[in-house]
Design a protein around this motif. Structure first.
Motif, mmCIF file in Angstrom:
data_model
loop_
_atom_site.group_PDB
_atom_site.id
_atom_site.type_symbol
_atom_site.label_atom_id
_atom_site.label_comp_id
_atom_site.label_asym_id
_atom_site.label_seq_id
_atom_site.Cartn_x
_atom_site.Cartn_y
_atom_site.Cartn_z
ATOM 1 N N ARG B 62 0.852 -1.183 0.000
ATOM 2 C CA ARG B 62 0.000 0.000 0.000
ATOM 3 C C ARG B 62 0.887 1.232 0.000
ATOM 4 O O ARG B 62 1.964 1.245 0.622
ATOM 5 C CB ARG B 62 -0.993 0.002 1.152
ATOM 6 C CG ARG B 62 -0.392 0.057 2.522
ATOM 7 C CD ARG B 62 -1.490 -0.003 3.586
ATOM 8 N NE ARG B 62 -0.922 0.501 4.827
ATOM 9 C CZ ARG B 62 -1.083 1.765 5.253
ATOM 10 N NH1 ARG B 62 -1.828 2.613 4.599
ATOM 11 N NH2 ARG B 62 -0.511 2.162 6.382
ATOM 12 N N TYR B 64 1.148 5.402 0.553
ATOM 13 C CA TYR B 64 0.456 6.457 1.284
ATOM 14 C C TYR B 64 1.375 7.643 1.515
ATOM 15 O O TYR B 64 2.591 7.553 1.357
ATOM 16 C CB TYR B 64 -0.085 5.916 2.624
ATOM 17 C CG TYR B 64 0.960 5.247 3.498
ATOM 18 C CD1 TYR B 64 1.369 3.932 3.245
ATOM 19 C CD2 TYR B 64 1.544 5.925 4.562
ATOM 20 C CE1 TYR B 64 2.339 3.319 4.032
ATOM 21 C CE2 TYR B 64 2.507 5.322 5.358
ATOM 22 C CZ TYR B 64 2.899 4.021 5.081
ATOM 23 O OH TYR B 64 3.866 3.417 5.851
ATOM 24 N N LEU B 75 -3.108 6.297 -0.462
ATOM 25 C CA LEU B 75 -3.191 6.713 -1.867
ATOM 26 C C LEU B 75 -3.685 5.599 -2.789
ATOM 27 O O LEU B 75 -4.669 5.764 -3.470
ATOM 28 C CB LEU B 75 -1.822 7.229 -2.339
ATOM 29 C CG LEU B 75 -1.282 8.451 -1.595
ATOM 30 C CD1 LEU B 75 0.116 8.796 -2.087
ATOM 31 C CD2 LEU B 75 -2.193 9.665 -1.768
ATOM 32 N N TYR B 76 -2.998 4.465 -2.802
ATOM 33 C CA TYR B 76 -3.450 3.352 -3.647
ATOM 34 C C TYR B 76 -2.708 2.085 -3.240
ATOM 35 O O TYR B 76 -1.788 2.124 -2.425
ATOM 36 C CB TYR B 76 -3.230 3.646 -5.146
ATOM 37 C CG TYR B 76 -1.820 4.043 -5.497
ATOM 38 C CD1 TYR B 76 -0.844 3.089 -5.740
ATOM 39 C CD2 TYR B 76 -1.456 5.386 -5.566
ATOM 40 C CE1 TYR B 76 0.458 3.451 -6.044
ATOM 41 C CE2 TYR B 76 -0.152 5.764 -5.867
ATOM 42 C CZ TYR B 76 0.791 4.789 -6.105
ATOM 43 O OH TYR B 76 2.080 5.147 -6.389
ATOM 44 N N ASP B 141 -4.892 7.499 -9.871
ATOM 45 C CA ASP B 141 -5.231 6.802 -8.623
ATOM 46 C C ASP B 141 -5.299 7.773 -7.450
ATOM 47 O O ASP B 141 -6.197 7.704 -6.612
ATOM 48 C CB ASP B 141 -4.169 5.725 -8.297
ATOM 49 C CG ASP B 141 -4.174 4.574 -9.292
ATOM 50 O OD1 ASP B 141 -5.198 4.380 -9.982
ATOM 51 O OD2 ASP B 141 -3.158 3.873 -9.386
ATOM 52 N N TRP B 144 -8.321 9.968 -7.518
ATOM 53 C CA TRP B 144 -9.498 9.212 -7.081
ATOM 54 C C TRP B 144 -9.523 9.140 -5.558
ATOM 55 O O TRP B 144 -10.535 9.414 -4.928
ATOM 56 C CB TRP B 144 -9.489 7.814 -7.699
ATOM 57 C CG TRP B 144 -10.760 7.080 -7.459
ATOM 58 C CD1 TRP B 144 -11.904 7.149 -8.211
ATOM 59 C CD2 TRP B 144 -11.049 6.206 -6.356
ATOM 60 N NE1 TRP B 144 -12.875 6.360 -7.649
ATOM 61 C CE2 TRP B 144 -12.394 5.767 -6.518
ATOM 62 C CE3 TRP B 144 -10.325 5.747 -5.269
ATOM 63 C CZ2 TRP B 144 -13.000 4.898 -5.616
ATOM 64 C CZ3 TRP B 144 -10.942 4.878 -4.365
ATOM 65 C CH2 TRP B 144 -12.259 4.471 -4.548
ATOM 66 N N ALA B 145 -8.380 8.799 -4.977
ATOM 67 C CA ALA B 145 -8.280 8.695 -3.517
ATOM 68 C C ALA B 145 -8.603 10.031 -2.855
ATOM 69 O O ALA B 145 -9.288 10.102 -1.835
ATOM 70 C CB ALA B 145 -6.880 8.230 -3.122
ATOM 71 N N GLN B 148 -12.267 10.652 -2.935
ATOM 72 C CA GLN B 148 -12.872 9.790 -1.924
ATOM 73 C C GLN B 148 -12.741 10.410 -0.547
ATOM 74 O O GLN B 148 -13.687 10.512 0.212
ATOM 75 C CB GLN B 148 -12.135 8.438 -1.893
ATOM 76 C CG GLN B 148 -12.509 7.498 -2.990
ATOM 77 C CD GLN B 148 -13.869 6.897 -2.746
ATOM 78 O OE1 GLN B 148 -14.127 6.377 -1.668
ATOM 79 N NE2 GLN B 148 -14.754 6.984 -3.709
ATOM 80 N N ARG B 157 -17.482 5.352 2.387
ATOM 81 C CA ARG B 157 -16.082 4.915 2.285
ATOM 82 C C ARG B 157 -15.846 3.625 3.057
ATOM 83 O O ARG B 157 -15.161 2.718 2.585
ATOM 84 C CB ARG B 157 -15.138 6.010 2.788
ATOM 85 C CG ARG B 157 -14.985 7.137 1.776
ATOM 86 C CD ARG B 157 -14.218 8.301 2.352
ATOM 87 N NE ARG B 157 -12.898 7.914 2.812
ATOM 88 C CZ ARG B 157 -12.265 8.458 3.829
ATOM 89 N NH1 ARG B 157 -12.857 9.415 4.525
ATOM 90 N NH2 ARG B 157 -11.070 8.039 4.168
#
Lengths: 226, 226
Positions: B62, B64, B75-76, B141, B144-145, B148, B157
């Motif tokens: 992951r 971040y 983040l993704y 990505d 998008w995050a 969100q 979420r």
């Protein structure tokens, strides 16, 4: 747009210009057009979302995210000679989001239309690479904005904004409503008003109808570092 | 890393592989090494921040953002066969930020070291273009995050997260602490606990020590759309 004017502009702002052949240069110059925006005019949404590559020739644009319910998150600004590639997102296969773009002041830009730019990228790998490098640069801008927004205390963000505007305009007298600052900093008007009052009580700024005057730049600066 | 193994991996994951010459292919294969990470192990900070391009061969990473005071913004994620280019940010001239990377589970990856990758990009424009295109994909990505995080209600979420994990693991029994979910969603543990209790009261999930069981997937799904 006059051919000579276009050659000067493109030669000065597009690093891949020397790597284009004569035909490609001609296509760009004859295809480019000048657009003018009034202050506050938005572009880059709905049908105009993929207008093409913009080269700012006067004024400034601000780029931001918009939620479905109209909230805004400021991302970055583009000034004279900056090139906007996210307004040509449809040309970049890996960019699948849409940003909103608004003229911050009266503004003019040269536009290379999306179809012309797509053809150029397909023909010339240097042009394509430039577009993606520029997207990477905007990625860095966005990450900076995101860190500001999520990690930085609001007193520091507001102080920073005021000092940036002071340096940009060359004047300690800023003509901004609290509403507009809130929009630029992605927060609510009340948050801005409260913090400005606090700065006033600390004798960093003085407030008047529709304006903010910076009285103590050094002290305001001390808030940026907290 | 064995040469045959490297050829299969690179040939399958790097679209520019056919455009490399024999020498470049050999350099990549002999230079690549395999790294293994234990669950929770972090990489990509401090001295290891520019380790090079990672190709995930098992497990998941992951990615971040981390603030100076230790807060995280997710983040993704990268799963098997995903290529991580932000771990080679020093090679990309326009990427000036650093992300944190953590192994979500036991994880292995092939690493193309930053100097080798930099040489390859300098020699081969297709490799360079690929790196920037991949950065553009990550940019999408991140956007998008960000949307969100900033625009989506937390109930949606959290419901989304639970359903994604349900589909990823193939089981309605999720082994997550509230603390860990909070970290993944960039919020506080209390916020997660409160919302999970609300979902329990709505009979979407049932909670036990260290675990969450999804009882009504359709109802949980209805929260995603709000």
């Amino acid at each position: 747009m006059l051919a000579d004017e276009a050659i000067t502009l493109f030669g000065g702002t597009l690093p891949f210009w020397p790597q284009l052949d004569r035909q490609q240069k001609e296509t760009l110059c004859t295809g480019a057009r000048t657009v003018r925006f009034t202050a506050g005019q938005t572009l880059g949404r709905g049908e105009r979302e993929c207008i093409g590559v913009l080269i700012v020739t006067a004024g400034a644009l601000r780029v931001y995210l918009t939620s479905d319910d109209g909230r805004e998150v400021p991302l970055y600004r583009l000034a004279k000679n900056d090139v906007c590639v996210l307004s040509a997102a449809c040309v970049l296969e890996h960019i699948d989001f849409t940003v909103s773009i608004e003229a911050e002041s009266e503004c003019s830009a040269a536009v290379i239309g999306a179809p012309a730019f797509a053809r150029l990228c397909a023909e010339n790998v240097h042009a394509e690479l430039y577009a993606y490098k520029l997207a990477a640069e905007r990625f860095s801008d966005v990450m900076w904005a995101m860190q500001q927004l999520l990690f930085t205390r609001f007193d520091a963000r507001l102080a920073n904004f005021l000092l940036e505007e002071r340096s940009r305009t060359g004047s300690p007298e800023l003509r901004f409503t609290h509403e507009l600052i809130a929009k630029r900093l992605g927060t609510a008007r009340e948050v801005v008003s409260r913090m400005l009052k606090y700065f006033e009580s600390e004798r960093c700024v003085s407030l008047s109808r529709g304006g903010i005057s910076i009285c103590d730049e050094a002290k305001l600066h001390s808030f940026c570092k907290r």
